[in-house]
Write a protein that holds these residues in place. Structure first.
Motif, mmCIF file in Angstrom:
data_model
loop_
_atom_site.group_PDB
_atom_site.id
_atom_site.type_symbol
_atom_site.label_atom_id
_atom_site.label_comp_id
_atom_site.label_asym_id
_atom_site.label_seq_id
_atom_site.Cartn_x
_atom_site.Cartn_y
_atom_site.Cartn_z
ATOM 1 N N PRO A 14 -15.419 19.477 5.439
ATOM 2 C CA PRO A 14 -14.564 19.307 4.254
ATOM 3 C C PRO A 14 -13.573 20.458 4.139
ATOM 4 O O PRO A 14 -13.929 21.622 4.367
ATOM 5 C CB PRO A 14 -15.564 19.310 3.102
ATOM 6 N N GLY A 15 -12.334 20.099 3.810
ATOM 7 C CA GLY A 15 -11.268 21.088 3.740
ATOM 8 C C GLY A 15 -10.530 21.279 5.040
ATOM 9 O O GLY A 15 -9.483 21.944 5.068
ATOM 10 N N GLY A 16 -11.035 20.703 6.091
ATOM 11 C CA GLY A 16 -10.406 20.850 7.399
ATOM 12 C C GLY A 16 -9.267 19.885 7.622
ATOM 13 O O GLY A 16 -8.880 19.126 6.720
ATOM 14 N N SER A 17 -8.730 19.909 8.846
ATOM 15 C CA SER A 17 -7.569 19.083 9.195
ATOM 16 C C SER A 17 -7.812 18.350 10.508
ATOM 17 O O SER A 17 -8.544 18.823 11.374
ATOM 18 C CB SER A 17 -6.314 19.960 9.337
ATOM 19 N N LEU A 18 -7.170 17.206 10.616
ATOM 20 C CA LEU A 18 -7.127 16.442 11.856
ATOM 21 C C LEU A 18 -5.762 15.803 11.962
ATOM 22 O O LEU A 18 -5.112 15.530 10.943
ATOM 23 C CB LEU A 18 -8.201 15.344 11.874
ATOM 24 N N LEU A 85 -9.225 17.615 4.080
ATOM 25 C CA LEU A 85 -10.039 16.417 4.198
ATOM 26 C C LEU A 85 -11.268 16.476 3.317
ATOM 27 O O LEU A 85 -11.860 17.545 3.095
ATOM 28 C CB LEU A 85 -10.440 16.200 5.654
ATOM 29 N N LYS A 86 -11.641 15.303 2.804
ATOM 30 C CA LYS A 86 -12.777 15.162 1.913
ATOM 31 C C LYS A 86 -13.795 14.217 2.534
ATOM 32 O O LYS A 86 -13.424 13.368 3.357
ATOM 33 C CB LYS A 86 -12.318 14.582 0.571
ATOM 34 N N PRO A 87 -15.037 14.293 2.138
ATOM 35 C CA PRO A 87 -16.036 13.355 2.674
ATOM 36 C C PRO A 87 -15.638 11.892 2.464
ATOM 37 O O PRO A 87 -15.929 11.050 3.323
ATOM 38 C CB PRO A 87 -17.297 13.708 1.883
ATOM 39 N N ARG A 114 -12.515 7.045 14.904
ATOM 40 C CA ARG A 114 -13.426 7.406 13.812
ATOM 41 C C ARG A 114 -13.167 8.827 13.340
ATOM 42 O O ARG A 114 -13.066 9.763 14.153
ATOM 43 C CB ARG A 114 -14.873 7.276 14.271
ATOM 44 N N VAL A 115 -13.095 8.960 12.027
ATOM 45 C CA VAL A 115 -12.971 10.276 11.387
ATOM 46 C C VAL A 115 -14.185 10.473 10.494
ATOM 47 O O VAL A 115 -14.467 9.640 9.628
ATOM 48 C CB VAL A 115 -11.682 10.365 10.555
ATOM 49 N N THR A 116 -14.896 11.559 10.722
ATOM 50 C CA THR A 116 -16.069 11.887 9.919
ATOM 51 C C THR A 116 -15.870 13.259 9.286
ATOM 52 O O THR A 116 -15.648 14.241 10.004
ATOM 53 C CB THR A 116 -17.348 11.891 10.769
ATOM 54 N N VAL A 117 -15.934 13.293 7.967
ATOM 55 C CA VAL A 117 -15.781 14.553 7.238
ATOM 56 C C VAL A 117 -17.136 14.901 6.633
ATOM 57 O O VAL A 117 -17.607 14.231 5.710
ATOM 58 C CB VAL A 117 -14.709 14.442 6.134
ATOM 59 N N SER A 118 -17.729 15.932 7.178
ATOM 60 C CA SER A 118 -19.083 16.284 6.756
ATOM 61 C C SER A 118 -19.377 17.733 7.090
ATOM 62 O O SER A 118 -18.875 18.270 8.084
ATOM 63 C CB SER A 118 -20.098 15.375 7.452
ATOM 64 N N SER A 119 -20.197 18.348 6.256
ATOM 65 C CA SER A 119 -20.611 19.717 6.526
ATOM 66 C C SER A 119 -21.930 19.726 7.289
ATOM 67 O O SER A 119 -22.443 20.802 7.622
ATOM 68 C CB SER A 119 -20.742 20.495 5.217
#
Length: 119
Positions: A14-18, A85-87, A114-119
């Motif tokens: 979370p908070g990252g970029s793609l 990015l958010k979950p 596929r984009v997965t936003v997760s810690s």
């Protein structure tokens, strides 16, 4: 025949970029609208962002200010820069191009990334 190839998905915190990219190849004259859609598990496919041939953009409210769509008409590509990015952005992302070809004006879909936003 028109082929679309997507790239750039993956796992991010979370908070990252793609940055997603979609490239079109094959026999066609031009590309009108380009766009990105996404489908989260258990949900319908939804519009994320679009860009016209002239560069006019449109975004879903949920991604405004965080995502940026862009296109390169010389390379027949459309990109989606995703920041903060958010979950809830987790989904399979699909590019959609409206292509003018010898067979007419038709929409084409990418295979999905596929984009997965997760810690």
């Amino acid at each position: 025949q028109v082929q679309l190839v997507e790239s750039g998905g993956g796992l991010v915190q979370p908070g990252g970029s793609l940055r997603l990219s979609c490239a079109a190849s094959g026999s066609f004259f031009s590309i009108n609208h380009m766009g990105w859609f996404r489908q989260a598990p258990g949900k319908e496919r939804e519009l994320v962002a679009t860009i016209t041939a002239g560069g006019t953009t449109n975004y879903a409210d949920s991604v405004k200010g965080r995502f940026t769509i862009s296109r390169d008409n010389a390379k027949n590509t459309v990109d989606l820069q995703m920041n903060s990015l958010k979950p809830e952005d987790t989904a399979v992302y699909y590019c959609n191009l409206v292509v003018v070809s010898p067979v007419g004006i038709r929409p084409y879909w990418g295979q999905g990334t596929r984009v997965t936003v997760s810690s």
